[in-house]
Design a protein around this motif. Sequence first.
Motif, short mmCIF file in Angstrom:
data_model
loop_
_atom_site.label_atom_id
_atom_site.label_comp_id
_atom_site.label_asym_id
_atom_site.label_seq_id
_atom_site.Cartn_x
_atom_site.Cartn_y
_atom_site.Cartn_z
N HIS A 281 44.19 48.56 42.98
CA HIS A 281 42.96 48.59 42.17
C HIS A 281 43.11 47.63 41.00
O HIS A 281 44.12 47.63 40.30
N SER A 282 42.13 46.79 40.80
CA SER A 282 42.12 45.85 39.68
C SER A 282 41.12 46.32 38.63
O SER A 282 40.15 47.02 38.93
N PHE A 283 41.37 45.93 37.40
CA PHE A 283 40.48 46.34 36.30
C PHE A 283 40.38 45.20 35.30
O PHE A 283 41.13 44.23 35.35
N GLY A 284 39.46 45.34 34.37
CA GLY A 284 39.25 44.31 33.36
C GLY A 284 38.08 43.42 33.72
O GLY A 284 37.59 43.39 34.84
N GLY A 285 37.67 42.61 32.74
CA GLY A 285 36.51 41.77 32.96
C GLY A 285 36.72 40.31 32.68
O GLY A 285 35.79 39.51 32.76
N ALA A 286 37.98 39.92 32.35
CA ALA A 286 38.23 38.51 32.08
C ALA A 286 38.35 37.76 33.39
O ALA A 286 38.34 38.32 34.47
N GLY A 287 38.54 36.46 33.30
CA GLY A 287 38.63 35.62 34.49
C GLY A 287 37.25 35.22 34.93
O GLY A 287 36.28 35.23 34.18
N GLY A 288 37.12 34.90 36.17
CA GLY A 288 35.83 34.53 36.73
C GLY A 288 35.36 33.16 36.35
O GLY A 288 34.21 32.80 36.60
N ALA A 289 36.23 32.37 35.72
CA ALA A 289 35.83 31.02 35.35
C ALA A 289 35.62 30.18 36.59
O ALA A 289 36.29 30.32 37.58
N LYS A 290 34.66 29.28 36.53
CA LYS A 290 34.33 28.44 37.68
C LYS A 290 34.81 27.01 37.47
O LYS A 290 34.89 26.53 36.35
N VAL A 291 35.15 26.38 38.54
CA VAL A 291 35.48 24.96 38.51
C VAL A 291 34.26 24.19 38.98
O VAL A 291 33.72 24.47 40.05
N ALA A 292 33.82 23.27 38.17
CA ALA A 292 32.64 22.50 38.57
C ALA A 292 32.94 21.69 39.81
O ALA A 292 34.01 21.13 39.97
N LYS A 293 32.01 21.65 40.73
CA LYS A 293 32.21 20.94 41.99
C LYS A 293 32.11 19.44 41.77
O LYS A 293 31.36 18.96 40.95
N SER A 294 32.93 18.73 42.54
CA SER A 294 32.91 17.27 42.45
C SER A 294 31.97 16.70 43.48
O SER A 294 31.64 17.34 44.47
#
Length: 719
Positions: free
Chosen positions: A705-718
């Motif tokens: 089970h994972s928890f927390g809300g950080a992360g989720g950053a996206k890499v812009a597509k080239s």
Amino acid sequence: MVRPLLRATAGVTALALATEALAQNGSVQAVPASARPSRTTSYDASFFAQYAPRTALDIVQRVPGFTLDLGATQTNQGSVDVRGFAGTAGNVVINGARPSTKAETVDVTLSRIPAQQVVRVELGPGDLYGSDYAGKSQVLNVLLSQQSGINGEITASAKRWFTGYVNTDIQGSASFRTGPSTFNLSAGTGRNRQLEEGDDDLTVPSTGALVEHRRKHNSYFNKDPFVTASWALERGSSNALRLNARWQPSSFDLFQTNRVFTTGVAPHDDNLIQTYRDPVIELGGDVTRPLGGGALKFVALVTRRKRNDVDQYIQRAGLREDNARVDGGFEQTVRARRNETIGRVSWTRSNLWGFSFETGAEASFNTLDDNVDLFAIDDGGQKVRIDLPIANAKVREKRGEVYVNVGKTFSPSLRVDGGVNYEFSNLKVSGDALANRTLKFLKPSLTIDWKPGGGWHTELSVRRTVAQLNFYDFISFGDLSARRLTGSNADLEPQRAWEFHGTIEHPLLGDGLFKLDVGHEVISLLEDQILISDGRGNAFSGPGNLGTGKRDFASLTVDAPLGRFWTGLRAKFTGTLQQTRVDDPISHQPRKFSGFWPTWQWDLTVRRDSGPLSYGFEINDNQHFTYYRTDEFDTNFNRGAYMTAFVEYRPTPRTAINFSVDNLLDTHAARDRLLFSPNRAQPGSIINEFRDRDRHRAFQITIKHSFGGAGGAKVAKSN
């Protein structure tokens, strides 16, 4: 989808690009295509969403065509404790930097990084990441999000063995980021109990007559609870500070019951009991600062280990249920301290007169204080000391290495990297043996990376390598499980080799990969077992140097996405063929290397991911392999292919329930020992001992089970 190979300007390192891409506003910015390294393949986090990973390790294990290397070094006699920092790199970096730890292998480090922190991974040749990785055809860079907040993961498992015993284990990790600082804390119980049963048969090879039969039950219990903590302050590729610590009070317990049926003698019961207490503590860190248009990096690492091991082999005059008295056996105690202190400095610059450049130096101080006491137990239950050639020794080593590496991209399809390392050490042995040696080695290397077009990628390398001496080879000891003594050799020399390797790879069925590795290695002063005299008329099998050995190999990896045939299906096959040759020191005839050098081995993994459900299997096998001691041929093998299978259900995006079966085919392990007394040079008698072991099927359920809300950053597509 998989990012294609991206074109770059010459002299731009992946380390610089990786860190510069991590912007301080909490998201990862796109790196302009003109500044991206053409020699890497990038996979965004979205590519791994179909596998519902919980940790960075789950992501790394799903990278197409990539095989994780933990950085352990193996000689012909097995794994060794590699001293210094350079020789244990593995093939994974995090945010372009190597973790400043040795006590924690890279898979453990990855397993405590929550998957939601991973923005993308980049796969490229090792020279992009510094001298520690030069010559490696593949190194994976795991890029983490800079977004503030908390992420975490907890894993609990229960495994049922054939006796009904259920082994439980739990571990978890949490990561907190604020601004440029990241704090990580993880802990676990590290419980791993394994059970097996089997038989031993001792026979006379010439007649087949049974000498002795043993019925055995083994209980192995590793308890490796741990606590780790780390802090990283990262403001750029040349402005970072990292600290880490690990405490692990490891223990191992073996309890073996033997019912022994000796021909012509009433049955009796034996026990083998092993109680090992081997704690380790490690403190490490590194700091990077800008200097002269490049980056200056300092690394420091302190590791302290202890061994407090007791082996007891207890023999009785009859059966335990009849309260039979003890009438023989052996006991051995090992008390040791193994310390290491490392300091390292390096300077890198991505563009120095059109070349990438790295230079550095490393120094380490290594010590071992070891005391071994071996006793025989007489028929009255009293202990009688057995004198060993070298039972007590102190080893001190001052070790240093300096290096220079230079690389140049001549065109978008051709790059050449070369370097030279100069290694030197002063090693002193005192106690029951005296030795004082200074060793010096020059280790050049050259790598050519070429993309001929059409999606093909090739790499050729030649390098000089020198193995490290195992400190414990300077001390004699008994192996009560195998009922044998191993001598020591204070005059042992490190083996050295010229290695010629080549790699060719090509994309397969979209995001799959075909890869072929071939190599030829010439090894001088090959480390193996020789006959050692203690000067009192006794001879033992112990570590020594043979002549020149050769190894040729070819390894094939085929990672195939098969979604066009069945949605979500993927298969990965790896196989190796190899030939090793060296002249045996007793027969003087060519034979294989001692240890795990099978002529063939293969592994097949098949997995299907469909929405919240995943399932698959892994099956592998290898040819038998043999340890060629001077008093025995010790051959190990599985009596068939070994298979595991799993089904995983994810009721929510944060929770996964995994059910797995270990040893699905109920494969037995075997060990065939041909024993010569006193040794192969003078075989007065020969006995064959065949051991069969069965762990049976084991069933495990794991909840993540994972928890927390950080992360989720996206890499812009080239484009």
